[in-house]
Scaffold this motif. Structure first.
Motif, PDB file in Angstrom:
ATOM      1  N   ALA A 128       0.840  -1.193   0.000  1.00 33.52           N
ATOM      2  CA  ALA A 128       0.000   0.000   0.000  1.00 33.52           C
ATOM      3  C   ALA A 128       0.878   1.247   0.000  1.00 33.52           C
ATOM      4  N   PRO A 129       0.351   2.379  -0.468  1.00 34.25           N
ATOM      5  CA  PRO A 129       1.125   3.625  -0.423  1.00 34.25           C
ATOM      6  C   PRO A 129       1.359   4.066   1.023  1.00 34.25           C
ATOM      7  N   LEU A 130       2.503   4.716   1.229  1.00 30.93           N
ATOM      8  CA  LEU A 130       2.875   5.224   2.553  1.00 30.93           C
ATOM      9  C   LEU A 130       2.892   6.744   2.518  1.00 30.93           C
ATOM     10  N   ASP A 131       2.351   7.337   3.553  1.00 29.01           N
ATOM     11  CA  ASP A 131       2.398   8.794   3.702  1.00 29.01           C
ATOM     12  C   ASP A 131       2.509   9.104   5.184  1.00 29.01           C
ATOM     13  N   VAL A 132       2.735  10.365   5.491  1.00 34.31           N
ATOM     14  CA  VAL A 132       2.707  10.800   6.883  1.00 34.31           C
ATOM     15  C   VAL A 132       1.400  11.521   7.141  1.00 34.31           C
ATOM     16  N   ILE A 133       0.950  11.490   8.370  1.00 34.00           N
ATOM     17  CA  ILE A 133      -0.184  12.314   8.777  1.00 34.00           C
ATOM     18  C   ILE A 133       0.337  13.238   9.864  1.00 34.00           C
ATOM     19  N   VAL A 134       0.422  14.510   9.515  1.00 39.72           N
ATOM     20  CA  VAL A 134       1.001  15.504  10.418  1.00 39.72           C
ATOM     21  C   VAL A 134      -0.132  16.271  11.086  1.00 39.72           C
ATOM     22  N   VAL A 135      -0.147  16.273  12.392  1.00 39.21           N
ATOM     23  CA  VAL A 135      -1.196  16.967  13.147  1.00 39.21           C
ATOM     24  C   VAL A 135      -0.547  17.865  14.207  1.00 39.21           C
ATOM     25  N   ARG A 136      -1.271  18.874  14.600  1.00 36.21           N
ATOM     26  CA  ARG A 136      -0.828  19.751  15.679  1.00 36.21           C
ATOM     27  C   ARG A 136      -2.006  19.993  16.626  1.00 36.21           C
ATOM     28  N   LYS A 137      -1.715  19.898  17.895  1.00 36.80           N
ATOM     29  CA  LYS A 137      -2.737  20.172  18.905  1.00 36.80           C
ATOM     30  C   LYS A 137      -2.923  21.679  19.045  1.00 36.80           C
ATOM     31  N   LEU A 138      -4.164  22.120  19.249  1.00 37.03           N
ATOM     32  CA  LEU A 138      -4.453  23.507  19.582  1.00 37.03           C
ATOM     33  C   LEU A 138      -4.652  23.579  21.080  1.00 37.03           C
ATOM     34  N   GLY A 139      -3.662  24.118  21.772  1.00 37.10           N
ATOM     35  CA  GLY A 139      -3.732  24.169  23.224  1.00 37.10           C
ATOM     36  C   GLY A 139      -4.401  25.431  23.733  1.00 37.10           C
ATOM     37  N   VAL A 140      -5.089  25.318  24.864  1.00 35.21           N
ATOM     38  CA  VAL A 140      -5.681  26.488  25.512  1.00 35.21           C
ATOM     39  C   VAL A 140      -4.556  27.478  25.825  1.00 35.21           C
ATOM     40  N   PRO A 141      -4.701  28.761  25.473  1.00 33.33           N
ATOM     41  CA  PRO A 141      -3.600  29.730  25.608  1.00 33.33           C
ATOM     42  C   PRO A 141      -2.959  29.777  26.991  1.00 33.33           C
TER      43      PRO A 141
END
Length: 446
Positions: free
Chosen positions: A48-61
């Motif tokens: 199967a094809p390989l990719d990355v899944i890049v995520v960032r959390k949105l933190g309470v200020p």
């Protein structure tokens, strides 16, 4: 409790568990950085094809560890309205946090993808892979982002996770976990080798995965063969990974350096470039895991060279000449072993390439090497560069020194390993593959 040797080992085991998905419309997504070596093996097993899944959390200020949402590529945003409401987050505050995190996300995407497009998930099964779960927060966000990107089904696959986290995760449609202890420690506790994964390794694995997949252990549709093999030198059995194209006029044996293995992303990336040049490869470990513990063995160049010679004889005997001409590719201490073995009386080695190597470790044998030798050294690896120049002065064989500007010892800088791999492929293609005009001998130069 050590359950996995390293991330590739965990990935291969995970790939076997996920085997029923092979043949489906599947995309494997690795969570950078540590999840990508695991995902690489899963993608290989599933073809199967390989990719990355890049995520960032949105933190309470005012409390960044508390997530009020997350973002992913393609302007995907997942918000936790309950947390936003309870924390009284204004639209302006939310936008400011998202701008900051979006800039970081896009920076990481550019670093990992190197210009490649994101694999489209619309209507497909997304298999999200990490090297393990501790709290599950990152995996939870990744599943949400994959669904927002159009995945019809989301499967989370990890080697190890706490039993409680598995029960609490509701975001994926299915979870595949090899080990879920009640008394969970840290993820690294379940690995023999849990050394950090660098950005460069992620890029190299994505590059390698972009090359055509091969069936393991069987003849491929194009006549190629890829298989896990075992090689005996009379005392120990050494594991190896063999790839032979349908028509094999030349095969390169890899001798890696200390702290590396046949699963090294760098070696596998170089091997994939050689495959594209029409060459076969045999990646093998010259020491057993028990022997590697003793550092003296790592620098026993005579021992390593003997085992490399044994692997050469095994390859020639097993394939009765169908492996074509033989070349050696050595990195670090492995380069010393490759040159030592190439100097053996009667050695049928047609070419040698050293990448960031220590040819000085084969000093007593350098003058006896007859195979054309290419020494590739990083321009910023000044100490090793000096050692290569000294070794080159001792050699009688046609020898060339190529310096890759800006590269350090491991060639981790963007583009440097690709440059080294291309130089190696050109060298081996010249000396291992048939040429209608013959082979020109290079001048010894820098």
């Amino acid at each position: 409790m050590v359950a996995f040797h390293d991330r590739p080992d965990a990935g291969r085991r995970l790939g076997k568990r996920l085997a029923p998905l092979r043949g489906g419309d599947v995309v494997v997504l690795g969570l950078p950085r540590g999840g990508v070596p695991v995902a690489f093996e899963v993608a290989k097993a599933l073809e199967a094809p390989l990719d990355v899944i890049v995520v960032r959390k949105l933190g309470v200020p005012f409390q960044p560890e508390v997530a009020m949402g997350a973002i992913g590529e393609g302007n995907v945003r997942v918000l936790d309205q309950r947390t936003i409401s309870m924390a009284r987050i204004s639209q302006e505050d939310l936008q400011q946090v998202e701008r900051q995190e979006r800039a970081l996300l896009e920076s990481r995407v550019a670093r990992f993808r190197q210009g490649r497009r994101r694999v489209d998930l619309a209507g497909r099964t997304a298999v999200i892979v990490d090297d393990g779960i501790a709290t599950g927060s990152t995996a939870r966000v990744a599943c949400q982002v994959a669904r927002r990107q159009g995945a019809a089904k989301v499967i989370l696959a990890v080697p190890v996770a706490p039993a409680r986290a598995i029960v609490e995760l509701k975001e994926p449609d299915d979870i595949v976990c090899l080990l879920s202890p009640q008394d969970f420690q840290a993820v690294g506790y379940y690995y023999h080798d849990f050394s950090p994964t660098e950005d460069g390794e992620v890029v190299q694995l994505l590059d390698a995965a972009a090359s055509p997949p091969y069936q393991r252990g069987v003849q491929g549709g194009d006549g190629s063969l890829e298989d896990d093999v075992e090689i005996s030198d009379g005392r120990v059995v050494l594991p190896g990974s063999l790839y032979l194209p349908a028509r094999c006029d030349g095969t390169v044996l890899f001798a890696h350096g200390s702290g590396s293995s046949r699963h090294s992303p760098r070696n596998r990336f170089v091997a994939s470039v050689l495959h594209g040049a029409g060459l076969g490869t045999l990646l093998l470990d010259l020491l057993t895991p028990e022997e590697e513990v003793n550092r003296a063995n790592v620098f026993d160049i005579g021992l390593l060279a003997r085992r490399l010679s044994s692997a050469t004889h095994w390859l020639e005997a097993r394939h009765d000449g169908s492996a074509g001409r033989i070349g050696y590719f050595g990195a670090s201490t492995g380069a010393g072993a490759a040159l030592w073995a190439a100097a053996e009386p009667g050695a049928q080695v047609a070419a040698v390439v050293s990448r960031g190597g220590r040819p000085d470790l084969a000093s007593p044998r350098l003058a006896a090497v007859k195979a054309p030798t290419l020494l590739i050294v990083g321009g910023a690896d000044t100490q090793v560069l000096a050692l290569n120049r000294q070794a080159m002065a001792r050699m009688q064989a046609p020898t060339r020194l190529e310096i890759v500007p800006g590269a350090t010892h491991l060639f981790e800088e963007p583009g440097t390993l690709a440059t080294a791999a291309t130089l190696a492929a050109d060298w081996f293609r010249q000396y291992l593959l048939p040429s209608p005009v013959g082979r020109s001998m290079p001048e010894a130069r820098e």
